[in-house]
Design an enzyme around this catalytic site. Structure first.
Site, PDB file in Angstrom:
ATOM      1  N   HIS A  44       0.918  -1.202   0.102  1.00 29.16           N
ATOM      2  CA  HIS A  44       0.029  -0.086  -0.055  1.00 29.16           C
ATOM      3  C   HIS A  44       0.882   1.142  -0.018  1.00 29.16           C
ATOM      4  O   HIS A  44       0.245   2.337  -0.413  1.00 29.16           O
ATOM      5  CB  HIS A  44      -1.003   0.035   1.248  1.00 29.16           C
ATOM      6  CG  HIS A  44      -1.986  -0.897   1.198  1.00 29.16           C
ATOM      7  ND1 HIS A  44      -2.769  -1.282   0.180  1.00 29.16           N
ATOM      8  CD2 HIS A  44      -2.308  -1.715   2.180  1.00 29.16           C
ATOM      9  CE1 HIS A  44      -3.628  -2.272   0.488  1.00 29.16           C
ATOM     10  NE2 HIS A  44      -3.184  -2.576   1.806  1.00 29.16           N
TER      11      HIS A  44
ATOM     12  N   ASP B 100      -2.374 -10.661  -2.116  1.00 32.45           N
ATOM     13  CA  ASP B 100      -3.161 -10.063  -0.710  1.00 32.45           C
ATOM     14  C   ASP B 100      -4.551  -9.717  -1.049  1.00 32.45           C
ATOM     15  O   ASP B 100      -4.943  -9.191  -2.194  1.00 32.45           O
ATOM     16  CB  ASP B 100      -2.090  -8.902  -0.456  1.00 32.45           C
ATOM     17  CG  ASP B 100      -2.562  -8.267   0.772  1.00 32.45           C
ATOM     18  OD1 ASP B 100      -1.995  -8.589   1.897  1.00 32.45           O
ATOM     19  OD2 ASP B 100      -3.721  -7.637   0.861  1.00 32.45           O
TER      20      ASP B 100
ATOM     21  N   HIS C 237      -6.315  -7.263  -0.275  1.00 33.45           N
ATOM     22  CA  HIS C 237      -6.430  -5.823  -0.229  1.00 33.45           C
ATOM     23  C   HIS C 237      -5.741  -5.337  -1.831  1.00 33.45           C
ATOM     24  O   HIS C 237      -4.675  -5.918  -2.205  1.00 33.45           O
ATOM     25  CB  HIS C 237      -5.921  -5.144   0.804  1.00 33.45           C
ATOM     26  CG  HIS C 237      -6.601  -5.675   2.215  1.00 33.45           C
ATOM     27  ND1 HIS C 237      -5.923  -6.393   3.027  1.00 33.45           N
ATOM     28  CD2 HIS C 237      -7.915  -5.333   2.514  1.00 33.45           C
ATOM     29  CE1 HIS C 237      -6.800  -6.830   3.926  1.00 33.45           C
ATOM     30  NE2 HIS C 237      -7.931  -6.017   3.619  1.00 33.45           N
TER      31      HIS C 237
ATOM     32  N   ASP D 146      -4.461 -12.600   3.690  1.00 34.14           N
ATOM     33  CA  ASP D 146      -5.501 -12.309   4.192  1.00 34.14           C
ATOM     34  C   ASP D 146      -6.846 -12.570   3.195  1.00 34.14           C
ATOM     35  O   ASP D 146      -7.721 -12.059   3.672  1.00 34.14           O
ATOM     36  CB  ASP D 146      -5.591 -10.593   4.484  1.00 34.14           C
ATOM     37  CG  ASP D 146      -4.680  -9.954   3.691  1.00 34.14           C
ATOM     38  OD1 ASP D 146      -4.348  -8.762   4.103  1.00 34.14           O
ATOM     39  OD2 ASP D 146      -4.510 -10.367   2.579  1.00 34.14           O
TER      40      ASP D 146
HETATM   41  C1  LIG Z   1      -9.641   2.671   9.929  1.00 34.02           C
HETATM   42  C2  LIG Z   1     -10.311   3.006   8.552  1.00 34.02           C
HETATM   43  N1  LIG Z   1     -11.317   3.969   8.516  1.00 34.02           N
HETATM   44  N2  LIG Z   1     -11.582   4.134   7.428  1.00 34.02           N
HETATM   45  C3  LIG Z   1     -12.605   5.079   6.823  1.00 34.02           C
HETATM   46  C4  LIG Z   1     -10.736   3.052   6.484  1.00 34.02           C
HETATM   47  C5  LIG Z   1     -10.803   3.102   5.138  1.00 34.02           C
HETATM   48  C6  LIG Z   1      -9.957   2.494   7.636  1.00 34.02           C
HETATM   49  N3  LIG Z   1      -9.024   1.631   7.162  1.00 34.02           N
HETATM   50  N4  LIG Z   1      -9.304   0.298   7.269  1.00 34.02           N
HETATM   51  C7  LIG Z   1      -8.403  -0.777   6.791  1.00 34.02           C
HETATM   52  C8  LIG Z   1      -6.907  -0.338   6.591  1.00 34.02           C
HETATM   53  C9  LIG Z   1      -6.027  -1.328   6.286  1.00 34.02           C
HETATM   54  C10 LIG Z   1      -6.521  -2.548   5.966  1.00 34.02           C
HETATM   55  C11 LIG Z   1      -5.870  -3.765   5.477  1.00 34.02           C
HETATM   56  C12 LIG Z   1      -4.446  -3.852   5.007  1.00 34.02           C
HETATM   57  C13 LIG Z   1      -3.574  -5.055   4.643  1.00 34.02           C
HETATM   58  O1  LIG Z   1      -3.813  -6.000   5.069  1.00 34.02           O
HETATM   59  N5  LIG Z   1      -3.350  -4.604   3.314  1.00 34.02           N
HETATM   60  O2  LIG Z   1      -2.572  -5.769   2.648  1.00 34.02           O
HETATM   61  C14 LIG Z   1      -7.739  -2.857   5.971  1.00 34.02           C
HETATM   62  C15 LIG Z   1      -8.779  -1.904   6.546  1.00 34.02           C
HETATM   63 ZN   LIG Z   2      -3.917  -6.924   2.904  1.00 35.84          ZN
END
Ligand SMILES: Cc1nn(C)c(C)c1/N=N/c1ccc(/C=C/C(=O)NO)cc1
Ligand SMILES: [Zn+2]
Length: 370
Positions: A143, A180, A182, A268
């Site tokens: 990311h 991954d 995401h 994941d």
């Molecule tokens: C808190 C929050 N608040 N908001 C609005 C949002 C969009 C938030 N982040 N969520 C997330 C941030 C990172 C991941 C996974 C990362 C990974 O494993 N990458 O490979 C999942 C959800």
């Molecule tokens: Zn991920």
């Protein structure tokens, strides 16, 4: 088959604090302190399973080193590097850029070790010291964008390694597969205008980042057509992923004819992960690895290097990680995954019509890969 394996205890000391999963603990909001989803446990437990299973004896141990400023600046801006360095000097550390990606004091050094670890793994593969490699590194990287860290990522480990190996060894065409769950936004953004780096991201539709990873994101200029996104619907299991490999990943790599294949390897998409809603088990990770080994054998003398990304269930992720490393190493009697009969038997994990409909939209885009 010589398989390189890179891990270091310091990766377990990257401190993401008690962000109670994602958000800072705050009794007023009812958020109780608990370690961040991206913590040492899954990585440490993958490593310990690799050791206890005995697979470690079939691997060639590689050592990480710290990526230099010059290597990090192959992808990142001076400002990003300077900000991480400055926050790393703070008594309690800082954050990689989005408030979700904390690190402890001196944290930049562990970030350098992760990026340098993927450079070392990739270099060992390209120099033929090993046939393929797995870099079990942390913090993750896919990311992280040129100007900022994001989604638990500090530096774009895989993208830095790709640019570094191109500079030191003249590797031209690099195919990046990101499985991954995401979206691999950082890798995609880094190579957005680069036709020599094909980025293919298989991810669950709109999880993170919530505003990227759409089929319409295809690259720009010379790079148009060399970014592929497969935003799979929630609940996709082995059927959908293997169909994506049959219809998109394999044909795209056959058209692209890479000199090296890199993988952003997060686990994941596993059926028990807290940060997604997919249905994979270790057997599909094994099969996807075998497919990439075949493609690498066809196109680039087996050159394949993997960079660890996400995967957050400490109970099950180790079995997924071991399956990939066993496949890379050609282990003949792999450890039976005791959870496969449980998590792999759920209904609906075979290919579904709406998943086929999604893939039908992506397949024609391959025509722009030359
Ligand atoms: C808190 C929050 N608040 N908001 C609005 C949002 C969009 C938030 N982040 N969520 C997330 C941030 C990172 C991941 C996974 C990362 C990974 O494993 N990458 O490979 C999942 C959800
Ligand atoms: Zn991920």
């Amino acid at each position: 088959m010589a398989t390189g394996y890179l891990y270091h205890e310091l990766f377990g000391w990257h401190d993401t604090g008690t962000n109670a999963g994602l958000l800072p603990a705050d009794h007023r909001a009812g958020i109780q302190p608990l370690q961040h989803f991206e913590n040492a446990e899954t990585k440490r437990r993958i490593h310990e399973l690799v050791v206890v299973s005995g697979v470690i004896d079939q691997l060639t141990r590689l050592e990480p080193r710290k990526a230099t400023d010059e290597e990090i600046l192959l992808v990142h801006t001076e400002e990003h590097l300077a900000r991480i360095a400055a926050e790393s000097e703070q008594p309690k550390g800082g954050d990689s850029g989005d408030g979700l990606s904390p690190f402890g004091p001196g944290g930049i050094e562990i970030g350098r070790l992760a990026a340098g670890g993927m450079i070392e793994a990739t270099t060992a593969v390209v120099e033929g010291r090993v046939d393929n490699a797995y870099a079990l590194i942390r913090p993750p990287g896919h990311h992280a964008e040129p100007a900022t860290g994001r989604g638990f990522c500090m530096f774009a480990n895989l993208a830095i390694a790709a640019r570094a190996i191109r500079r030191t060894h003249g590797v031209e065409r690099i195919a990046v597969i990101d499985w991954d769950v995401h979206h691999g936004n950082g890798t995609q953004k880094t190579f957005w205008e680069d036709r020599d780096t094909l980025t293919i991201s298989l991810h669950q539709d709109r999880v993170f980042p919530p505003d990227s990873g759409f089929i319409t994101e295809r690259g720009e200029g010379a790079g148009f057509g060399y970014a592929l996104n497969v935003p799979l619907p929630p609940g996709t299991g082995s059927g959908g992923y293997l169909s994506a490999f049959d219809r998109v990943v394999g044909p795209a790599i056959d058209r692209f004819r890479p000199d090296l294949i890199l993988v952003a390897s997060g686990f994941d998409a596993n059926a028990t992960d807290p940060l997604s809603r997919q249905g994979l088990t270790s057997s599909t990770y094994r099969t996807m690895t075998e497919r990439l080994l075949d493609l690498a054998a066809t196109h680039c003398d087996g050159r394949l290097a993997m960079s660890h990304e996400g995967g957050y269930n400490p109970v099950y992720v180790p079995f997924c990680g071991l399956a990939v490393i066993e496949a890379l190493a050609g282990v003949t009697e792999p450890l039976a995954d005791p959870y496969e009969p449980i998590f792999g038997a759920m209904a609906g994990l075979e290919l579904q019509p709406h998943q086929t409909a999604l893939l039908d939209q992506v397949v024609p885009l391959l025509d722009d890969i030359h």
